[in-house]
Design an enzyme around this catalytic site. Structure first.
Site, PDB file in Angstrom:
ATOM      1  N   LEU A  16      37.060  -6.287  18.105  1.00  0.00           N
ATOM      2  CA  LEU A  16      36.083  -5.282  17.669  1.00  0.00           C
ATOM      3  C   LEU A  16      36.718  -4.248  16.738  1.00  0.00           C
ATOM      4  CD1 LEU A  16      34.258  -4.662  21.074  1.00  0.00           C
ATOM      5  CD2 LEU A  16      33.249  -5.697  19.032  1.00  0.00           C
ATOM      6  N   LYS A  66      53.030  -7.192  20.249  1.00  0.00           N
ATOM      7  CA  LYS A  66      53.309  -5.752  20.387  1.00  0.00           C
ATOM      8  C   LYS A  66      54.806  -5.445  20.502  1.00  0.00           C
ATOM      9  CE  LYS A  66      48.844  -4.313  22.208  1.00  0.00           C
ATOM     10  NZ  LYS A  66      48.131  -3.558  23.241  1.00  0.00           N
ATOM     11  N   ASP A 103      48.047   3.086  22.653  1.00  0.00           N
ATOM     12  CA  ASP A 103      47.398   2.660  23.905  1.00  0.00           C
ATOM     13  C   ASP A 103      47.551   3.745  24.974  1.00  0.00           C
ATOM     14  OD1 ASP A 103      46.544   0.139  23.051  1.00  0.00           O
ATOM     15  OD2 ASP A 103      48.480  -0.780  23.523  1.00  0.00           O
ATOM     16  N   GLY A 125      48.177  -5.047  38.241  1.00  0.00           N
ATOM     17  CA  GLY A 125      48.750  -5.765  37.103  1.00  0.00           C
ATOM     18  C   GLY A 125      50.000  -5.065  36.609  1.00  0.00           C
ATOM     19  N   ALA A 126      50.869  -5.842  35.956  1.00  0.00           N
ATOM     20  CA  ALA A 126      52.139  -5.280  35.477  1.00  0.00           C
ATOM     21  C   ALA A 126      52.522  -5.888  34.130  1.00  0.00           C
ATOM     22  CB  ALA A 126      53.237  -5.523  36.516  1.00  0.00           C
ATOM     23  N   SER A 129      49.642  -4.155  28.986  1.00  0.00           N
ATOM     24  CA  SER A 129      48.680  -3.045  29.038  1.00  0.00           C
ATOM     25  C   SER A 129      49.052  -2.086  30.156  1.00  0.00           C
ATOM     26  CB  SER A 129      47.266  -3.568  29.289  1.00  0.00           C
ATOM     27  OG  SER A 129      46.955  -4.552  28.355  1.00  0.00           O
ATOM     28  N   ARG A 149      50.614  -9.557  41.205  1.00  0.00           N
ATOM     29  CA  ARG A 149      50.755 -10.870  41.837  1.00  0.00           C
ATOM     30  C   ARG A 149      52.246 -11.242  41.911  1.00  0.00           C
ATOM     31  NH1 ARG A 149      47.727 -15.530  38.645  1.00  0.00           N
ATOM     32  NH2 ARG A 149      49.272 -14.892  37.118  1.00  0.00           N
TER      33      ARG A 149
HETATM   34  P1  ATR Z   1      48.282  -7.589  29.212  1.00  0.00           P
HETATM   35  O1  ATR Z   1      49.256  -7.421  28.085  1.00  0.00           O
HETATM   36  O2  ATR Z   1      46.838  -7.499  28.793  1.00  0.00           O
HETATM   37  O3  ATR Z   1      48.584  -6.680  30.366  1.00  0.00           O
HETATM   38  P2  ATR Z   1      49.585  -9.842  30.450  1.00  0.00           P
HETATM   39  O4  ATR Z   1      50.906  -9.278  30.041  1.00  0.00           O
HETATM   40  O5  ATR Z   1      49.343 -11.300  30.240  1.00  0.00           O
HETATM   41  O6  ATR Z   1      48.394  -9.109  29.714  1.00  0.00           O
HETATM   42  O7  ATR Z   1      49.356  -9.458  31.999  1.00  0.00           O
HETATM   43  C1  ATR Z   1      48.347 -10.039  32.748  1.00  0.00           C
HETATM   44  C2  ATR Z   1      48.407  -9.458  34.175  1.00  0.00           C
HETATM   45  O8  ATR Z   1      47.345 -10.021  34.943  1.00  0.00           O
HETATM   46  C3  ATR Z   1      49.690  -9.752  34.926  1.00  0.00           C
HETATM   47  O9  ATR Z   1      50.008  -8.632  35.709  1.00  0.00           O
HETATM   48  C4  ATR Z   1      49.303 -10.957  35.797  1.00  0.00           C
HETATM   49  O10 ATR Z   1      50.048 -11.107  36.966  1.00  0.00           O
HETATM   50  P3  ATR Z   1      51.480 -11.887  36.943  1.00  0.00           P
HETATM   51  O11 ATR Z   1      52.468 -10.911  36.393  1.00  0.00           O
HETATM   52  O12 ATR Z   1      51.736 -12.228  38.357  1.00  0.00           O
HETATM   53  O13 ATR Z   1      51.284 -13.082  36.062  1.00  0.00           O
HETATM   54  C5  ATR Z   1      47.893 -10.582  36.144  1.00  0.00           C
HETATM   55  N1  ATR Z   1      47.042 -11.719  36.557  1.00  0.00           N
HETATM   56  C6  ATR Z   1      46.599 -12.715  35.775  1.00  0.00           C
HETATM   57  N2  ATR Z   1      45.792 -13.546  36.487  1.00  0.00           N
HETATM   58  C7  ATR Z   1      45.737 -13.055  37.749  1.00  0.00           C
HETATM   59  C8  ATR Z   1      45.073 -13.452  38.959  1.00  0.00           C
HETATM   60  N3  ATR Z   1      44.295 -14.548  39.000  1.00  0.00           N
HETATM   61  N4  ATR Z   1      45.244 -12.688  40.059  1.00  0.00           N
HETATM   62  C9  ATR Z   1      46.020 -11.595  40.017  1.00  0.00           C
HETATM   63  N5  ATR Z   1      46.672 -11.151  38.914  1.00  0.00           N
HETATM   64  C10 ATR Z   1      46.541 -11.873  37.799  1.00  0.00           C
END
Ligand code: ATR
Length: 270
Positions: A16, A66, A103, A125-126, A129, A149
Protein backbone atom coordinates in the site's frame (compact mmCIF):
# COMPACT_ATOMS: atom_id res chain seq x y z
CA UNK A 1 12.92 16.89 -13.01
CA UNK A 2 10.52 14.43 -11.37
CA UNK A 3 12.18 12.82 -8.34
CA UNK A 4 11.92 9.05 -7.96
CA UNK A 5 10.90 7.29 -4.72
CA UNK A 6 9.81 3.75 -4.10
CA UNK A 7 9.56 0.67 -1.97
CA UNK A 8 11.91 -2.26 -2.52
CA UNK A 9 10.80 -5.74 -1.49
CA UNK A 10 9.78 -9.25 -2.48
CA UNK A 11 6.83 -9.75 -2.61
CA UNK A 12 5.85 -6.15 -3.28
CA UNK A 13 2.88 -6.19 -5.69
CA UNK A 14 0.27 -5.69 -2.95
CA UNK A 15 2.15 -2.98 -1.02
CA UNK A 16 0.00 0.00 0.00
CA UNK A 17 3.06 2.29 0.17
CA UNK A 18 2.65 3.65 -3.41
CA UNK A 19 -0.98 4.55 -2.64
CA UNK A 20 0.04 6.29 0.60
CA UNK A 21 3.03 8.23 -0.75
CA UNK A 22 1.61 9.13 -4.17
CA UNK A 23 -1.52 10.47 -2.40
CA UNK A 24 0.63 12.77 -0.27
CA UNK A 25 2.84 13.77 -3.24
CA UNK A 26 -0.29 14.74 -5.19
CA UNK A 27 -2.01 16.51 -2.27
CA UNK A 28 1.11 18.48 -1.36
CA UNK A 29 2.12 19.31 -4.95
CA UNK A 30 5.59 17.72 -5.09
CA UNK A 31 7.18 16.76 -8.41
CA UNK A 32 7.89 13.14 -7.51
CA UNK A 33 6.65 9.60 -8.21
CA UNK A 34 6.70 6.60 -5.85
CA UNK A 35 6.94 3.10 -7.35
CA UNK A 36 6.82 -0.49 -6.08
CA UNK A 37 10.18 -2.09 -6.96
CA UNK A 38 10.35 -5.88 -7.06
CA UNK A 39 13.86 -6.95 -6.02
CA UNK A 40 14.55 -10.61 -5.09
CA UNK A 41 16.70 -11.62 -2.12
CA UNK A 42 20.42 -11.22 -2.87
CA UNK A 43 19.93 -8.47 -5.49
CA UNK A 44 19.57 -5.50 -3.15
CA UNK A 45 23.01 -3.87 -3.60
CA UNK A 46 22.68 -4.14 -7.36
CA UNK A 47 19.26 -2.44 -7.19
CA UNK A 48 20.70 0.46 -5.15
CA UNK A 49 23.51 0.80 -7.67
CA UNK A 50 20.97 1.10 -10.51
CA UNK A 51 18.84 3.59 -8.55
CA UNK A 52 21.82 5.82 -7.79
CA UNK A 53 22.10 6.46 -11.54
CA UNK A 54 18.53 7.79 -11.64
CA UNK A 55 17.00 10.93 -10.11
CA UNK A 56 16.37 9.14 -6.84
CA UNK A 57 15.36 10.86 -3.59
CA UNK A 58 14.98 7.78 -1.41
CA UNK A 59 13.41 4.39 -0.93
CA UNK A 60 11.48 2.43 1.63
CA UNK A 61 12.71 -1.09 2.18
CA UNK A 62 10.68 -4.08 3.26
CA UNK A 63 11.07 -7.86 3.54
CA UNK A 64 13.54 -9.45 2.94
CA UNK A 65 15.95 -6.49 2.62
CA UNK A 66 15.80 -4.49 5.87
CA UNK A 67 19.12 -5.80 7.24
CA UNK A 68 20.78 -5.43 3.82
CA UNK A 69 19.55 -1.82 3.65
CA UNK A 70 21.23 -1.00 6.94
CA UNK A 71 24.47 -2.69 5.86
CA UNK A 72 24.51 -0.88 2.51
CA UNK A 73 24.20 2.59 4.07
CA UNK A 74 27.07 5.04 4.46
CA UNK A 75 25.49 6.60 7.55
CA UNK A 76 22.64 5.52 9.84
CA UNK A 77 20.35 6.82 12.57
CA UNK A 78 20.78 5.56 16.12
CA UNK A 79 17.57 3.49 15.79
CA UNK A 80 18.75 1.80 12.58
CA UNK A 81 22.15 1.05 14.16
CA UNK A 82 20.65 -0.42 17.34
CA UNK A 83 17.99 -2.48 15.56
CA UNK A 84 20.44 -3.47 12.81
CA UNK A 85 17.80 -2.91 10.13
CA UNK A 86 16.48 -0.02 8.06
CA UNK A 87 13.18 0.57 6.27
CA UNK A 88 14.09 4.00 4.87
CA UNK A 89 17.06 5.02 2.75
CA UNK A 90 17.77 8.57 1.62
CA UNK A 91 20.13 9.18 -1.29
CA UNK A 92 23.05 11.39 -0.27
CA UNK A 93 24.68 11.53 -3.72
CA UNK A 94 27.91 9.90 -4.81
CA UNK A 95 26.38 6.38 -4.50
CA UNK A 96 25.91 6.87 -0.74
CA UNK A 97 22.75 6.35 1.32
CA UNK A 98 21.57 7.24 4.80
CA UNK A 99 19.60 4.60 6.72
CA UNK A 100 16.70 5.29 9.09
CA UNK A 101 14.29 2.99 10.86
CA UNK A 102 10.85 4.60 10.92
CA UNK A 103 9.09 1.41 12.06
CA UNK A 104 10.02 2.25 15.67
CA UNK A 105 8.68 5.85 15.82
CA UNK A 106 5.81 4.81 13.51
CA UNK A 107 4.76 2.12 15.94
CA UNK A 108 4.82 4.48 18.96
CA UNK A 109 2.89 7.12 17.10
CA UNK A 110 0.25 4.57 16.01
CA UNK A 111 0.04 3.31 19.59
CA UNK A 112 -0.70 6.84 20.81
CA UNK A 113 -0.33 5.99 24.51
CA UNK A 114 0.06 8.92 26.90
CA UNK A 115 1.33 7.37 30.18
CA UNK A 116 3.46 4.34 29.41
CA UNK A 117 5.33 4.13 32.74
CA UNK A 118 3.14 1.53 34.34
CA UNK A 119 2.26 -0.38 31.21
CA UNK A 120 3.18 -4.04 30.99
CA UNK A 121 3.27 -5.13 27.37
CA UNK A 122 3.34 -8.62 25.88
CA UNK A 123 4.87 -8.90 22.41
CA UNK A 124 4.05 -12.07 20.51
CA UNK A 125 6.79 -12.96 18.01
CA UNK A 126 10.49 -12.18 17.79
CA UNK A 127 11.12 -11.43 14.10
CA UNK A 128 12.14 -8.22 12.37
CA UNK A 129 8.94 -6.29 13.17
CA UNK A 130 9.14 -7.31 16.82
CA UNK A 131 12.71 -5.96 16.98
CA UNK A 132 11.67 -2.41 16.01
CA UNK A 133 8.78 -2.59 18.49
CA UNK A 134 10.93 -3.87 21.38
CA UNK A 135 13.38 -1.05 20.67
CA UNK A 136 10.60 1.56 20.64
CA UNK A 137 8.90 0.28 23.79
CA UNK A 138 11.97 -0.18 25.98
CA UNK A 139 13.16 3.33 24.98
CA UNK A 140 9.77 4.59 26.20
CA UNK A 141 9.92 2.84 29.60
CA UNK A 142 7.39 0.09 28.96
CA UNK A 143 7.90 -3.26 30.71
CA UNK A 144 8.17 -5.74 27.88
CA UNK A 145 7.62 -9.51 27.78
CA UNK A 146 8.62 -11.18 24.49
CA UNK A 147 6.98 -14.53 23.76
CA UNK A 148 7.94 -16.58 20.75
CA UNK A 149 7.44 -20.05 19.31
CA UNK A 150 11.25 -20.38 19.12
CA UNK A 151 12.25 -19.30 22.64
CA UNK A 152 15.92 -18.78 21.68
CA UNK A 153 14.89 -15.97 19.32
CA UNK A 154 12.90 -14.25 22.07
CA UNK A 155 15.93 -14.59 24.36
CA UNK A 156 18.28 -13.13 21.73
CA UNK A 157 15.93 -10.21 21.05
CA UNK A 158 15.57 -9.45 24.78
CA UNK A 159 19.37 -9.52 25.16
CA UNK A 160 19.99 -7.33 22.10
CA UNK A 161 17.29 -4.68 22.47
CA UNK A 162 15.56 -5.09 25.83
CA UNK A 163 16.45 -3.51 29.15
CA UNK A 164 16.77 -4.92 32.69
CA UNK A 165 12.96 -5.23 32.98
CA UNK A 166 12.55 -7.20 29.72
CA UNK A 167 11.32 -10.78 30.12
CA UNK A 168 11.08 -13.52 27.48
CA UNK A 169 9.46 -16.92 27.16
CA UNK A 170 7.57 -19.38 25.00
CA UNK A 171 4.42 -18.33 23.17
CA UNK A 172 2.78 -21.35 24.88
CA UNK A 173 2.84 -19.27 28.09
CA UNK A 174 0.79 -16.48 26.54
CA UNK A 175 -2.32 -16.97 28.69
CA UNK A 176 -0.54 -16.52 32.03
CA UNK A 177 1.62 -13.64 30.72
CA UNK A 178 -1.35 -11.78 29.24
CA UNK A 179 -3.14 -11.71 32.61
CA UNK A 180 -1.20 -8.71 33.93
CA UNK A 181 -0.60 -6.98 30.57
CA UNK A 182 -2.26 -3.69 29.64
CA UNK A 183 -1.40 -4.22 26.00
CA UNK A 184 -0.75 -7.22 23.74
CA UNK A 185 0.99 -6.80 20.38
CA UNK A 186 0.84 -9.61 17.84
CA UNK A 187 3.77 -9.48 15.42
CA UNK A 188 3.66 -13.17 14.45
CA UNK A 189 2.73 -14.29 10.97
CA UNK A 190 0.31 -16.93 12.30
CA UNK A 191 -2.62 -15.05 10.72
CA UNK A 192 -1.19 -15.86 7.29
CA UNK A 193 -1.53 -19.55 8.19
CA UNK A 194 -5.10 -19.05 9.39
CA UNK A 195 -4.17 -19.59 13.08
CA UNK A 196 -5.51 -17.49 15.93
CA UNK A 197 -4.77 -17.30 19.64
CA UNK A 198 -7.66 -18.03 21.97
CA UNK A 199 -7.60 -14.97 24.23
CA UNK A 200 -8.75 -14.61 27.84
CA UNK A 201 -11.18 -11.79 28.68
CA UNK A 202 -9.80 -8.42 27.61
CA UNK A 203 -11.75 -6.15 29.98
CA UNK A 204 -11.13 -3.19 27.69
CA UNK A 205 -7.37 -3.75 27.32
CA UNK A 206 -5.74 -3.21 23.90
CA UNK A 207 -4.88 -5.99 21.43
CA UNK A 208 -2.74 -4.55 18.61
CA UNK A 209 -2.15 -6.81 15.61
CA UNK A 210 0.46 -5.37 13.26
CA UNK A 211 -1.02 -7.14 10.23
CA UNK A 212 -4.18 -5.89 8.56
CA UNK A 213 -6.97 -6.82 6.18
CA UNK A 214 -8.04 -10.44 5.81
CA UNK A 215 -4.91 -11.71 7.60
CA UNK A 216 -5.70 -9.84 10.82
CA UNK A 217 -9.51 -9.98 10.69
CA UNK A 218 -10.20 -13.38 12.40
CA UNK A 219 -7.86 -12.65 15.34
CA UNK A 220 -9.19 -9.11 15.82
CA UNK A 221 -12.82 -10.23 15.61
CA UNK A 222 -12.09 -12.88 18.25
CA UNK A 223 -10.32 -10.28 20.45
CA UNK A 224 -13.30 -7.91 20.25
CA UNK A 225 -15.66 -10.79 21.10
CA UNK A 226 -13.55 -11.38 24.24
CA UNK A 227 -13.81 -7.72 25.30
CA UNK A 228 -10.53 -6.32 23.96
CA UNK A 229 -10.13 -2.97 22.26
CA UNK A 230 -8.39 -3.67 18.97
CA UNK A 231 -6.09 -1.97 16.51
CA UNK A 232 -4.79 -3.36 13.23
CA UNK A 233 -1.51 -2.54 11.46
CA UNK A 234 -2.81 0.06 9.00
CA UNK A 235 -2.22 2.94 11.41
CA UNK A 236 1.39 1.75 11.95
CA UNK A 237 1.90 1.38 8.21
CA UNK A 238 0.72 4.96 7.64
CA UNK A 239 2.69 6.32 10.61
CA UNK A 240 6.01 4.79 9.50
CA UNK A 241 5.34 6.07 5.97
CA UNK A 242 4.68 9.57 7.34
CA UNK A 243 8.00 9.60 9.22
CA UNK A 244 9.81 8.49 6.02
CA UNK A 245 7.99 11.14 3.96
CA UNK A 246 9.02 13.85 6.42
CA UNK A 247 12.67 12.70 6.24
CA UNK A 248 12.58 13.05 2.44
CA UNK A 249 10.49 16.23 2.05
CA UNK A 250 10.90 18.00 5.42
CA UNK A 251 7.14 18.39 5.77
CA UNK A 252 4.66 16.22 7.70
CA UNK A 253 1.88 14.69 5.55
CA UNK A 254 -1.80 14.15 6.42
CA UNK A 255 -1.99 10.72 8.09
CA UNK A 256 -5.77 10.64 8.38
CA UNK A 257 -6.18 11.13 4.61
CA UNK A 258 -3.76 8.26 3.93
CA UNK A 259 -5.46 5.97 6.45
CA UNK A 260 -8.80 6.63 4.76
CA UNK A 261 -7.34 5.85 1.31
CA UNK A 262 -5.86 2.59 2.65
CA UNK A 263 -9.15 1.59 4.25
CA UNK A 264 -10.95 2.18 0.95
CA UNK A 265 -8.34 0.17 -0.93
CA UNK A 266 -8.64 -2.72 1.56
CA UNK A 267 -12.44 -2.70 1.21
CA UNK A 268 -12.17 -2.71 -2.56
CA UNK A 269 -10.13 -5.94 -2.57
CA UNK A 270 -12.16 -7.75 0.12
P1 ATR B 1 8.54 -10.07 10.63
O1 ATR B 1 9.79 -9.46 10.07
O2 ATR B 1 7.27 -9.55 10.02
O3 ATR B 1 8.50 -10.00 12.13
P2 ATR B 1 9.47 -12.80 10.63
O4 ATR B 1 10.84 -12.31 10.94
O5 ATR B 1 9.30 -13.85 9.58
O6 ATR B 1 8.52 -11.61 10.19
O7 ATR B 1 8.81 -13.29 12.02
C1 ATR B 1 7.64 -14.03 12.05
C2 ATR B 1 7.30 -14.34 13.52
O8 ATR B 1 6.07 -15.06 13.56
C3 ATR B 1 8.33 -15.19 14.24
O9 ATR B 1 8.41 -14.75 15.57
C4 ATR B 1 7.72 -16.60 14.16
O10 ATR B 1 8.11 -17.48 15.17
P3 ATR B 1 9.50 -18.32 15.04
O11 ATR B 1 10.60 -17.37 15.39
O12 ATR B 1 9.36 -19.42 16.02
O13 ATR B 1 9.57 -18.79 13.62
C5 ATR B 1 6.27 -16.27 14.32
N1 ATR B 1 5.34 -17.30 13.80
C6 ATR B 1 5.14 -17.62 12.51
N2 ATR B 1 4.17 -18.58 12.42
C7 ATR B 1 3.77 -18.85 13.68
C8 ATR B 1 2.80 -19.74 14.26
N3 ATR B 1 2.05 -20.55 13.49
N4 ATR B 1 2.65 -19.74 15.60
C9 ATR B 1 3.40 -18.94 16.37
N5 ATR B 1 4.33 -18.07 15.90
C10 ATR B 1 4.52 -18.03 14.58
Amino acid sequence: MTKLLGVIGDPIAHSLSPLIHNGWIRDMGYDAAYEAMHVPDGEFSQALETLSKRDILGVNVTLPHKAAAFLAAYEASEAAKTIGAANTLTYLGNRSWRADNTDAPGFLSALDRQNPDTDEVVILGAGGSAAAIVYALTKSSYQVTILNRTVEKAQALAAALGDSSTVYGSINQYRECIDSAALVINTTSMGYQGDILDLPAGDGRLFFDISYGKVAAPQLTHARDRGWQTKDGLSMLVAQAAVSFEIWFGEAPDRAAALERCQWAMKAVS
